[in-house]
Design a protein around this motif. Structure first.
Motif, short mmCIF file in Angstrom:
data_model
loop_
_atom_site.label_atom_id
_atom_site.label_comp_id
_atom_site.label_asym_id
_atom_site.label_seq_id
_atom_site.Cartn_x
_atom_site.Cartn_y
_atom_site.Cartn_z
N TYR A 1 0.86 -1.19 0.00
CA TYR A 1 0.00 0.00 0.00
C TYR A 1 0.89 1.23 0.00
CZ TYR A 1 -4.10 2.86 0.90
OH TYR A 1 -5.13 3.78 0.79
N ILE A 2 0.60 2.17 -0.91
CA ILE A 2 1.36 3.42 -1.03
C ILE A 2 0.39 4.58 -0.92
CG2 ILE A 2 2.81 4.83 -2.55
CD1 ILE A 2 3.80 2.23 -3.83
N PRO A 3 0.61 5.53 -0.01
CA PRO A 3 -0.29 6.69 0.11
C PRO A 3 -0.45 7.41 -1.22
CG PRO A 3 1.20 6.61 1.98
CD PRO A 3 1.67 5.56 1.03
N GLY A 4 -1.70 7.63 -1.61
CA GLY A 4 -2.00 8.30 -2.88
C GLY A 4 -2.11 7.36 -4.06
N PHE A 5 -1.38 6.26 -4.01
CA PHE A 5 -1.43 5.26 -5.08
C PHE A 5 -2.45 4.18 -4.76
CE2 PHE A 5 -0.15 1.38 -7.23
CZ PHE A 5 0.21 1.82 -8.50
N ASN A 6 -2.61 3.88 -3.48
CA ASN A 6 -3.50 2.84 -2.97
C ASN A 6 -2.84 1.46 -3.06
OD1 ASN A 6 -5.51 4.76 -2.40
ND2 ASN A 6 -6.31 4.59 -4.49
#
Length: 211
Positions: free
Chosen positions: A174-179
């Motif tokens: 999970y990557i913030p902004g990427f989901n």
């Protein structure tokens, strides 16, 4: 026939989905600010700025991702408004960057050699800071004026990772902004926004020449 004048200005708002999700999902907390600026009749500069804190619970893995992100790009309005309407049916692109950390709450690695009957190797309490990611987004969405200068809208995003830095032992699930990364370089996202339009000036629309 009087010449038509169209308004140009700045539209600022917030993604409603993230704060609402924060209320019912104990593993999530997030906020995203959205904005666009009209530069031609159909082209808009656009940006999103946000923060996410997400805990992911898998069978052998539990970690918390926390970080900030920025997306910049443009939107193209395909909708031909009539009268004084200022609605949008649009598509566009974004370039996204994120800076985040991964906190490894619990991670079990099972030994495939069962001859010595060894138990799993367990990692806990490790934090990986200074991680980053960059990606591109294809955007499609709608914005409708529901009250004077107040717009409601939604958009759907298809993401493609360009670069990322990974912690040891596991991937960025999970990557913030990427989901969610779905175990690869692609992801999807969406938002439900409400925004307020700040008019700055008007421009005269040139009538189309008759053939």
């Amino acid at each position: 026939v009087p010449l038509k004048k169209e308004r140009y200005g700045l539209r600022l708002g917030v993604d409603l989905y993230k704060p609402i999700r924060s209320l019912y999902d104990k593993n999530y907390n997030g906020l995203e600010l959205v904005g666009d600026y009209r530069i031609t009749r159909r082209h808009y500069l656009a940006a999103e700025l946000g923060n996410e804190n997400k805990t992911v619970e898998e069978q052998f893995l539990n970690f918390t991702t926390n970080g900030n992100y920025l997306k910049v790009g443009f939107d193209y309005n395909t909708y031909e408004n009539w009268g004084n309407m200022e609605n949008m049916i649009y598509f566009g692109f974004r370039y996204g960057v994120s800076s985040f950390s991964q906190n490894l709450n619990h991670y079990e690695i099972y030994n495939t050699n069962h001859y010595f009957n060894e138990g799993p190797v367990i990692y806990t309490g490790q934090k990986y800071s200074g991680l980053s990611a960059q990606w591109l987004e294809v955007v499609a969405g709608v914005k409708v004026e529901v009250l004077k200068n107040v717009f409601a809208g939604f958009s759907f995003r298809l993401n493609r990772l360009l670069t990322q830095s990974k912690p040891n032992n596991f991937d960025n699930l999970y990557i913030p902004g990427f989901n969610k990364t779905y175990g690869g370089n692609y992801g999807i996202g969406f938002n439900y926004s409400v925004s307020y339009f700040i008019p700055l000036y008007k421009s005269t629309v040139k009538p189309k020449e008759k053939k």
